[in-house]
Write a protein that holds these residues in place. Structure first.
Motif, PDB file in Angstrom:
ATOM      1  N   UNK A  60       0.885  -1.163   0.000  1.00 51.58           N
ATOM      2  CA  UNK A  60       0.000   0.000   0.000  1.00 51.58           C
ATOM      3  C   UNK A  60       0.922   1.212   0.000  1.00 51.58           C
ATOM      4  N   UNK A  61       1.103   1.820  -1.173  1.00 46.14           N
ATOM      5  CA  UNK A  61       2.045   2.923  -1.336  1.00 46.14           C
ATOM      6  C   UNK A  61       1.283   4.246  -1.338  1.00 46.14           C
ATOM      7  N   UNK A  62       1.682   5.138  -0.431  1.00 46.39           N
ATOM      8  CA  UNK A  62       1.140   6.504  -0.419  1.00 46.39           C
ATOM      9  C   UNK A  62       2.247   7.434  -0.873  1.00 46.39           C
ATOM     10  N   UNK A  63       1.901   8.369  -1.749  1.00 42.20           N
ATOM     11  CA  UNK A  63       2.872   9.331  -2.259  1.00 42.20           C
ATOM     12  C   UNK A  63       2.775  10.617  -1.435  1.00 42.20           C
ATOM     13  N   UNK A  64       3.900  11.047  -0.862  1.00 42.81           N
ATOM     14  CA  UNK A  64       3.967  12.286  -0.074  1.00 42.81           C
ATOM     15  C   UNK A  64       4.350  13.430  -1.010  1.00 42.81           C
ATOM     16  N   UNK A  65       3.575  14.488  -1.044  1.00 43.39           N
ATOM     17  CA  UNK A  65       3.877  15.593  -1.958  1.00 43.39           C
ATOM     18  C   UNK A  65       5.057  16.436  -1.487  1.00 43.39           C
ATOM     19  N   UNK A 105       5.712   2.297   7.001  1.00 42.26           N
ATOM     20  CA  UNK A 105       4.779   2.781   8.014  1.00 42.26           C
ATOM     21  C   UNK A 105       4.139   1.661   8.827  1.00 42.26           C
ATOM     22  N   UNK A 106       3.837   0.548   8.199  1.00 45.63           N
ATOM     23  CA  UNK A 106       3.214  -0.554   8.919  1.00 45.63           C
ATOM     24  C   UNK A 106       3.448  -1.866   8.192  1.00 45.63           C
ATOM     25  N   UNK A 123       6.528   2.323  13.006  1.00 49.82           N
ATOM     26  CA  UNK A 123       7.310   3.255  13.809  1.00 49.82           C
ATOM     27  C   UNK A 123       7.190   4.728  13.546  1.00 49.82           C
ATOM     28  N   UNK A 124       7.311   5.291  12.438  1.00 52.10           N
ATOM     29  CA  UNK A 124       7.706   4.845  11.096  1.00 52.10           C
ATOM     30  C   UNK A 124       9.220   4.578  11.007  1.00 52.10           C
ATOM     31  N   UNK A 125       9.604   3.722  10.077  1.00 52.95           N
ATOM     32  CA  UNK A 125      10.990   3.331   9.905  1.00 52.95           C
ATOM     33  C   UNK A 125      11.518   3.927   8.603  1.00 52.95           C
TER      34      UNK A 125
END
Length: 133
Positions: A60-65, A105-106, A123-125
């Motif tokens: 599950x990939x989330x893109x951070x702007x 993230x998880x 954690x995040x790691x």
């Protein structure tokens, strides 16, 4: 497919976190500056994870702007561009921040009894991309 190097680094973090438990799914936050395709990341992760505890795991990939601030006007905005132009004044003197993260993230583990899987926050790691792939 530059995603292979990123996935190798993520897999190392997953394996450390999982400590031998079989992995069903992972959540990853990737900055827009990495230019990652979530579909290519999924395919690459399955390739590098094959034969290990995360074999067959989905991602599950989330893109951070990228966060940007224009030096010519008061505009502050988010973008996926590495060299953004201000959407208000179209100026190119723009300071950028963020968008370069790569974070596990998880991790969601496979249930040994076939029941509902357990998710554990990682954690995040922060993850380092591996250059050798």
């Amino acid at each position: 497919m530059h995603e292979i190097g990123y996935c190798a680094g993520v897999l190392e973090a997953v394996e450390r976190r999982a400590a031998g438990r079989p992995v069903a799914r992972i959540g990853v936050l990737v900055g827009a500056l990495h230019r990652i395709s979530p579909a290519a990341f999924e395919q690459s992760f399955r390739l590098v994870a094959d034969g290990g505890i995360a074999a067959g795991a989905s991602t599950d990939v989330r893109i951070a702007p990228v966060r940007a601030t224009c030096a010519l006007c008061p505009a502050a905005f988010e973008t996926a561009e590495a060299a953004p132009t201000c959407p208000d004044c179209h100026g190119t003197d723009v300071a950028i921040e963020g968008g370069d993260e790569l974070v596990l993230q998880w991790v969601e583990y496979t249930s040994p009894d076939g029941g509902e899987a357990a998710r554990e926050a990682a954690g995040p790691v922060p993850v380092s991309a591996r250059e050798d792939h």
